[in-house]
Design an enzyme around this catalytic site. Structure first.
Site, PDB file in Angstrom:
ATOM      1  N   ASP A 227       0.847  -1.199   0.000  1.00 39.10           N
ATOM      2  CA  ASP A 227       0.000   0.000   0.000  1.00 39.10           C
ATOM      3  C   ASP A 227       0.883   1.249   0.000  1.00 39.10           C
ATOM      4  O   ASP A 227       1.525   1.581   0.995  1.00 39.10           O
ATOM      5  CB  ASP A 227      -0.911  -0.019   1.230  1.00 39.10           C
ATOM      6  CG  ASP A 227      -1.936   1.118   1.213  1.00 39.10           C
ATOM      7  OD1 ASP A 227      -1.890   1.949   0.281  1.00 39.10           O
ATOM      8  OD2 ASP A 227      -2.767   1.166   2.140  1.00 39.10           O
ATOM      9  N   HIS A 331      12.106  49.395  22.333  1.00 38.08           N
ATOM     10  CA  HIS A 331      11.820  48.777  21.038  1.00 38.08           C
ATOM     11  C   HIS A 331      11.136  49.808  20.133  1.00 38.08           C
ATOM     12  O   HIS A 331       9.969  50.142  20.319  1.00 38.08           O
ATOM     13  CB  HIS A 331      10.922  47.553  21.245  1.00 38.08           C
ATOM     14  CG  HIS A 331      10.827  46.668  20.049  1.00 38.08           C
ATOM     15  ND1 HIS A 331      10.332  45.373  20.125  1.00 38.08           N
ATOM     16  CD2 HIS A 331      11.168  46.853  18.754  1.00 38.08           C
ATOM     17  CE1 HIS A 331      10.366  44.835  18.916  1.00 38.08           C
ATOM     18  NE2 HIS A 331      10.864  45.717  18.076  1.00 38.08           N
ATOM     19  N   HIS A 337       7.528  50.879  22.068  1.00 41.81           N
ATOM     20  CA  HIS A 337       7.187  50.382  23.397  1.00 41.81           C
ATOM     21  C   HIS A 337       8.461  49.884  24.075  1.00 41.81           C
ATOM     22  O   HIS A 337       9.552  49.933  23.499  1.00 41.81           O
ATOM     23  CB  HIS A 337       6.153  49.249  23.307  1.00 41.81           C
ATOM     24  CG  HIS A 337       6.652  48.047  22.557  1.00 41.81           C
ATOM     25  ND1 HIS A 337       6.581  47.950  21.182  1.00 41.81           N
ATOM     26  CD2 HIS A 337       7.239  46.900  22.969  1.00 41.81           C
ATOM     27  CE1 HIS A 337       7.095  46.803  20.782  1.00 41.81           C
ATOM     28  NE2 HIS A 337       7.511  46.141  21.849  1.00 41.81           N
ATOM     29  N   LYS A 481      39.089  36.952  29.719  1.00 40.54           N
ATOM     30  CA  LYS A 481      38.541  35.932  30.623  1.00 40.54           C
ATOM     31  C   LYS A 481      39.669  34.975  30.959  1.00 40.54           C
ATOM     32  O   LYS A 481      40.234  34.323  30.079  1.00 40.54           O
ATOM     33  CB  LYS A 481      37.373  35.185  29.992  1.00 40.54           C
ATOM     34  CG  LYS A 481      36.653  34.290  30.988  1.00 40.54           C
ATOM     35  CD  LYS A 481      35.438  33.626  30.392  1.00 40.54           C
ATOM     36  CE  LYS A 481      34.620  32.951  31.479  1.00 40.54           C
ATOM     37  NZ  LYS A 481      35.396  32.061  32.343  1.00 40.54           N
ATOM     38  N   ASP A 483      41.632  31.807  32.784  1.00 40.69           N
ATOM     39  CA  ASP A 483      41.370  30.395  33.076  1.00 40.69           C
ATOM     40  C   ASP A 483      41.947  30.031  34.437  1.00 40.69           C
ATOM     41  O   ASP A 483      42.983  29.366  34.543  1.00 40.69           O
ATOM     42  CB  ASP A 483      41.995  29.536  31.973  1.00 40.69           C
ATOM     43  CG  ASP A 483      41.179  28.288  31.704  1.00 40.69           C
ATOM     44  OD1 ASP A 483      40.178  28.080  32.409  1.00 40.69           O
ATOM     45  OD2 ASP A 483      41.547  27.520  30.809  1.00 40.69           O
TER      46      ASP A 483
END
Length: 759
Positions: A227, A331, A337, A481, A483
């Site tokens: 089928d 926005h 708004h 950053k 470590d």
């Protein structure tokens, strides 16, 4: 789609027998669908679900149900399909709770088409999309046995393999076999039907004595009807893993090709399928690998086209966490708004507030509840192109953190009360739902704040994960950053104390930093910074920090000044604190690394060139907010790292068979650890031996994870109490919330499990 707390299904009539021949109850069905949710959802998500219900049991009449009832829970995903007879709204089952609802409805059978809904760009409206897979229903005619079905199935498989397609077999739970084939590129349902029909016809020509592609039932005796018609856009097929409403509770069960060679091949019952899933997982895992299982960002994604808007559109499912940041964005849309967003359960719960939050207690302002936004949106600034949803310029107006007094954003009686801690706005605010998505924002009287500056109660301010490329130097300062290990340092006229990020007094663990007392002997200061160990290239090395001895040179690099000679600086702007810190460093031997030059993109490139871990961007007007993870600080790393909590271990193989082979990782959530996968790569034999010794007293019979682990991960494990924090490197998060290609970096004794959040 509602939050997890809003999605509930109550099982009623649990003891009602739905399969009299076996005594299988509604409770059993409920448990079955809960048990198969992890493997089944991918094969039905995004598709309209037609249900066949037996509310009084399989020995009583059943009925098909397409239209979603008005009484259906509001959190259930849904979409509408236009038929010749009218339009029908179907449920979309894309969550475990959705499957629980199926069971509660006594909808034993779930039928879906081979296509999925697709969202229209901009509007997010769902419409029927192309087919993503083929299906062949091998229906046995009178006198045909399973062995003959298997023979035809293999012929279909080989025919499809010739054109580069793979096929997966499923015993239908009824009489026949289903064969599924994923399509490399989706095609129209008509195209899929034409292809499937040609395959069936070619098979009929090759095996005329055994195969027919004709629907006429009188021609099927002694043959297998292939089928092909179920690929039509208007037809459905019983879903993989669905129960069948027959005398016995059989299932449309995925099988292996080796099983089809077994002369005793038969249909499987639901309990057998559960056992197989626990052992083998999903045999159809490759069929619907891109299935769009819904989450709280589904609506957000549907409304945006990643190729047309610069807004962040993450594909991964949001991970529930306990972050408490907020952001207000100005926005400049068609109707200007402000957007007010609160971090909650891994997303930003959002309202559009035309007049911004009120600045006094005498007025109320309208707030419109909008779709949840991803956490990455908290740092988004930019222009949304004309023609796209929300077109216009977005600017961060303020950001910070909040404390929760009440948070109920359910569809009926919503009320949220929070205490905001921002740079431009602070205080207690209530948002109260009035009707539908309309809320009122109201400023409340502040409760007396009795907090004072105390080093012993001080916790470091934390950064949110994001991208610095679009940030401008006029508004942001960029630091490297490092470590190493985060430290808070108090130097008080010749005495020094050190505290870790988790609050432990670690003064004795860093004898190398005693010189700070002498360097700062003329002052009483509190500093925030990083303890680092440099490698031969002068770059901070996490590995060398982990394995340092008492003779290892440890340096303290200061990057913030929180207290100076009687003056608390927490409410002072970052750029002013930085000037004071640099002035202090010029008068002492204190190490203060220079800021990185240029805008975010240039700073990021500079840190990469030097081999540093990444960049921390800090808004120049930001205040220091102890213990809070704030959008006014953004970290962007060159490689992905994640802190995890160890929840168990699995014995190794080969040379590791006598000890720890891999560790089970988790991220803390409301119900326990959320499983994040396993890590074994990068662990040395020495580390494995040390870990086994450290984990031994933590062994427990109770899983620390919030849900049962997948079978492939639960095999041969020893659970431990979630007490140890580690750090791993990884390539990406999978849609299931797992860390892909994770490798070990080391333990983090400076961190508490409760501090671990998904980066």
């Amino acid at each position: 789609m509602g939050s997890a707390s809003e999605q509930r299904v109550t099982l009623t009539n649990a003891d009602k027998v739905l399969y009299p021949a076996t005594g299988t109850t509604k409770s059993d069905i409920f448990d079955y669908y809960a048990g198969v949710a992890e493997v089944m959802l991918g094969h039905i998500a995004g598709r309209p679900a037609t249900r066949k219900r037996w509310p009084n049991g399989v020995d009583q009449p059943a009925f098909f149900e397409k239209q979603l009832a008005l009484s259906a829970p509001p959190w259930l995903s849904r979409a509408t399909v236009a038929h010749r007879s009218g339009t029908t709204t179907y449920p979309i089952i894309d969550s475990a709770t959705g499957l629980a609802w199926i069971a509660q409805q006594a909808a034993l059978e779930v039928h879906v088409p081979q296509w999925r809904f697709v969202a229209e760009p901009g509007s997010g409206e769902l419409n029927p999309g192309p087919a993503t897979r083929l299906v062949f229903d091998l229906d046995p005619g009178e006198g045909v046995m399973m062995a003959q079905l298997a023979e035809v199935a293999r012929a279909v498989r080989d025919l499809l393999a010739d054109i580069g397609l793979v096929t997966f077999p499923v015993t239908s739970g009824s009489k026949g076999l289903h064969l599924y084939t994923p399509l490399d590129e989706p095609v129209s349902s008509r195209g899929a039907t034409v292809l499937a029909k040609r395959v069936a016809q070619r098979l009929e020509q090759a095996m005329p004595a055994l195969v027919t592609s004709t629907m006429t039932k009188s021609l099927r005796a002694g043959k297998v009807f292939v089928d092909w018609s179920q690929n039509s856009g208007s037809k459905t097929t019983i879903a993989p893993y669905s129960l069948r409403g027959r005398t016995h509770p059989t299932v449309a069960a995925p099988r292996t090709w080796a099983e089809l060679d077994d002369p005793a091949l038969r249909q499987l019952s639901y309990d057998e399928v559960l056992t197989r899933i626990a052992r083998d997982g999903d045999l159809l895992e490759r069929l619907d690998a891109d299935a769009p299982v819904a989450d709280r960002l589904t609506r957000y994604r549907r409304m945006r086209d990643a190729s047309k808007t610069p807004e962040p559109i993450p594909t991964a499912k949001p991970v529930t966490g306990d972050g408490n940041t907020f952001v207000i964005q100005e926005h400049h849309a068609r109707r200007p708004h402000y957007d007010f967003r609160l971090e909650r359960d891994g997303v930003l719960v959002s309202w559009a507030v035309p007049k911004n939050l009120p600045d006094n207690t005498s007025v109320n302002h309208l707030a419109i509840h909008t779709e949840d936004h991803p956490l990455e949106y908290a740092t988004f600034e930019g222009a949304i192109p004309s023609g796209e949803y929300g077109a216009g310029k977005v600017i961060i107006w303020d950001s910070g953190t909040y404390d929760t007094e009440k948070f109920h954003d359910d569809p009926h009686t919503g009320e949220v009360i929070v205490n905001l801690h921002g740079g431009r706005i602070s205080g207690r605010y209530a948002l109260i739902r009035t009707n539908g998505d309309r809320w009122l924002a109201h400023r409340l009287k502040n409760q007396k704040d009795q907090k004072v500056f105390e080093f012993d109660n001080l916790a470091p301010m934390l950064a949110t994960h994001g991208t610095v490329a679009g940030l401008k130097a006029s508004q942001w300062a960029f630091e490297g950053k490092w470590d190493g290990y985060r430290l808070l340092v108090e130097a008080d006229h010749g005495a020094v104390r050190l505290r870790s990020r988790s609050g432990r007094d670690v003064t004795a663990e860093y004898p190398q930093l005693r010189a700070l007392a002498e360097d700062l002997a003329d002052h009483h200061v509190v500093l925030d910074g990083e303890a680092v160990v440099l490698d031969s290239s002068g770059v901070p090395s996490f590995s060398q920090m982990q394995n340092r001895g008492r003779d290892t040179r440890v340096e303290f690099w200061a990057f913030d000044l929180l207290y100076l000679d009687g003056r608390a600086l927490l409410g002072t702007r970052y750029q002013d604190r930085r000037k004071l810190l640099e002035t202090l460093a010029n008068a002492t031997s204190l190490t203060v690394p220079e800021l990185l030059p240029g805008d975010g993109a240039q700073a990021f490139a500079c840190s990469r060139k030097h081999g540093w871990e990444g960049v921390i961007a800090k808004r120049r007007d930001s205040r220091y907010q102890p213990g809070r993870r704030c959008a006014s600080w953004v970290k962007d790393k060159h490689w992905n790292t994640q802190e995890v909590v160890i929840g168990g271990w699995r014995a190794g193989e080969g040379g590791r068979s006598s000890g720890v082979g891999s560790l089970l990782m988790g991220i803390p959530g409301p119900g326990g650890l959320q499983f994040a996968g396993r890590v074994g790569t990068g662990l040395s034999e020495r580390e494995l031996a040390n870990l086994k010794e450290m984990l031994a007293p933590l062994h427990t019979d109770e899983s620390p994870f919030d849900v049962p682990l997948p079978a492939r991960d639960a095999k041969g494990i020893t659970y431990v109490k979630p007490a140890l924090v580690a750090e791993v490197r990884y390539s990406e998060w999978t849609p299931e919330g797992r860390l892909r290609q994770s490798s070990w970096r080391g333990l983090r004794p400076d961190k508490k499990p409760s501090e671990v959040v998904r980066e």
